[in-house]
Design a protein around this motif. Structure first.
Motif, PDB file in Angstrom:
ATOM      1  N   ALA A  42       4.446  29.355  41.693  1.00  0.00           N
ATOM      2  CA  ALA A  42       5.531  29.838  42.556  1.00  0.00           C
ATOM      3  C   ALA A  42       6.394  30.887  41.861  1.00  0.00           C
ATOM      4  N   ALA A  52       5.089  28.186  48.844  1.00  0.00           N
ATOM      5  CA  ALA A  52       5.211  29.524  48.265  1.00  0.00           C
ATOM      6  C   ALA A  52       3.874  30.056  47.746  1.00  0.00           C
ATOM      7  N   LEU A  53       2.906  29.177  47.590  1.00  0.00           N
ATOM      8  CA  LEU A  53       1.627  29.551  46.986  1.00  0.00           C
ATOM      9  C   LEU A  53       0.639  30.082  48.012  1.00  0.00           C
ATOM     10  N   SER A  54      -0.333  30.841  47.524  1.00  0.00           N
ATOM     11  CA  SER A  54      -1.437  31.278  48.383  1.00  0.00           C
ATOM     12  C   SER A  54      -2.308  30.064  48.701  1.00  0.00           C
ATOM     13  N   THR A 113       6.057  34.475  43.121  1.00  0.00           N
ATOM     14  CA  THR A 113       6.214  34.694  44.562  1.00  0.00           C
ATOM     15  C   THR A 113       7.636  35.123  44.906  1.00  0.00           C
ATOM     16  N   ASP A 114       7.793  35.591  46.138  1.00  0.00           N
ATOM     17  CA  ASP A 114       9.118  35.981  46.625  1.00  0.00           C
ATOM     18  C   ASP A 114      10.031  34.777  46.852  1.00  0.00           C
ATOM     19  N   GLU A 116      -4.242  28.938  45.661  1.00  0.00           N
ATOM     20  CA  GLU A 116      -3.431  28.221  44.680  1.00  0.00           C
ATOM     21  C   GLU A 116      -3.051  26.830  45.179  1.00  0.00           C
ATOM     22  N   ARG A 143      -0.137  37.605  34.598  1.00  0.00           N
ATOM     23  CA  ARG A 143      -0.931  37.943  35.789  1.00  0.00           C
ATOM     24  C   ARG A 143      -1.296  39.414  35.806  1.00  0.00           C
ATOM     25  N   TRP A 187      10.553  32.414  44.871  1.00  0.00           N
ATOM     26  CA  TRP A 187      10.854  31.814  43.586  1.00  0.00           C
ATOM     27  C   TRP A 187      12.318  31.408  43.429  1.00  0.00           C
ATOM     28  N   ARG A 234       9.203  32.948  33.989  1.00  0.00           N
ATOM     29  CA  ARG A 234       8.768  33.776  35.120  1.00  0.00           C
ATOM     30  C   ARG A 234       8.317  35.147  34.634  1.00  0.00           C
TER      31      ARG A 234
END
Length: 138
Positions: free
Chosen positions: A15, A102-104, A18-19, A107, A58, A21, A51
């Motif tokens: 997370a 929040a994850l894809s 991600t936006d 994920e 990544r 977060w 973060r």
């Protein structure tokens, strides 16, 4: 390690990229503040640092770095849970309402819990897999 700890640590680090977060971070720090108030500010600052590490890992394609960060946060969450086992309910709620959404989809599939039990006796065999399994017997 407790399955909720494994899932929460994995989802937390995922997370971070991600936006959503900031909301997840605030919720986690608030949980920490209730269980270990003396550590909350340090945890908040460390989450910001981690973060940045996750985003850099990544971008560089360094999955090993991200996995190390996951393991670190799993240990921290496990210690939090040991300090107050009742936190498991709140941790599950945080996982379900803030971190996992929040994850894809890919994920999210990595944070699911899989419990398998089997028993064989005599000459019996058991084959279990959490994903693909190919068995070739002669």
């Amino acid at each position: 390690m407790d399955p909720i700890v494994l899932a929460a640590g994995t989802a937390l680090v995922g997370a971070m990229a991600t936006d959503a977060w900031q909301q997840a971070r605030s919720s986690l720090v608030e949980l920490w503040r209730r269980v270990r108030p003396e550590q909350a500010e340090v945890v908040d600052a460390e989450l910001g640092d981690v973060r940045a590490q996750v985003l850099a890992a990544r971008q560089a394609g360094e999955a090993d770095t991200e996995q190390a960060l996951v393991a670190d946060w799993q240990l921290r969450i496990q210690a939090l849970l040991r300090a107050n086992p009742a936190v498991a309910v709140e941790l599950r709620q945080l996982l379900d309402t803030q971190l996992a959404p929040a994850l894809s989809a890919d994920e999210r599939s990595r944070i699911g819990t899989l419990v398998m039990r089997a028993e064989a006796s005599g000459s019996g065999r058991v084959y279990q897999a959490g994903r693909d399994q190919h068995i070739t017997e002669r």
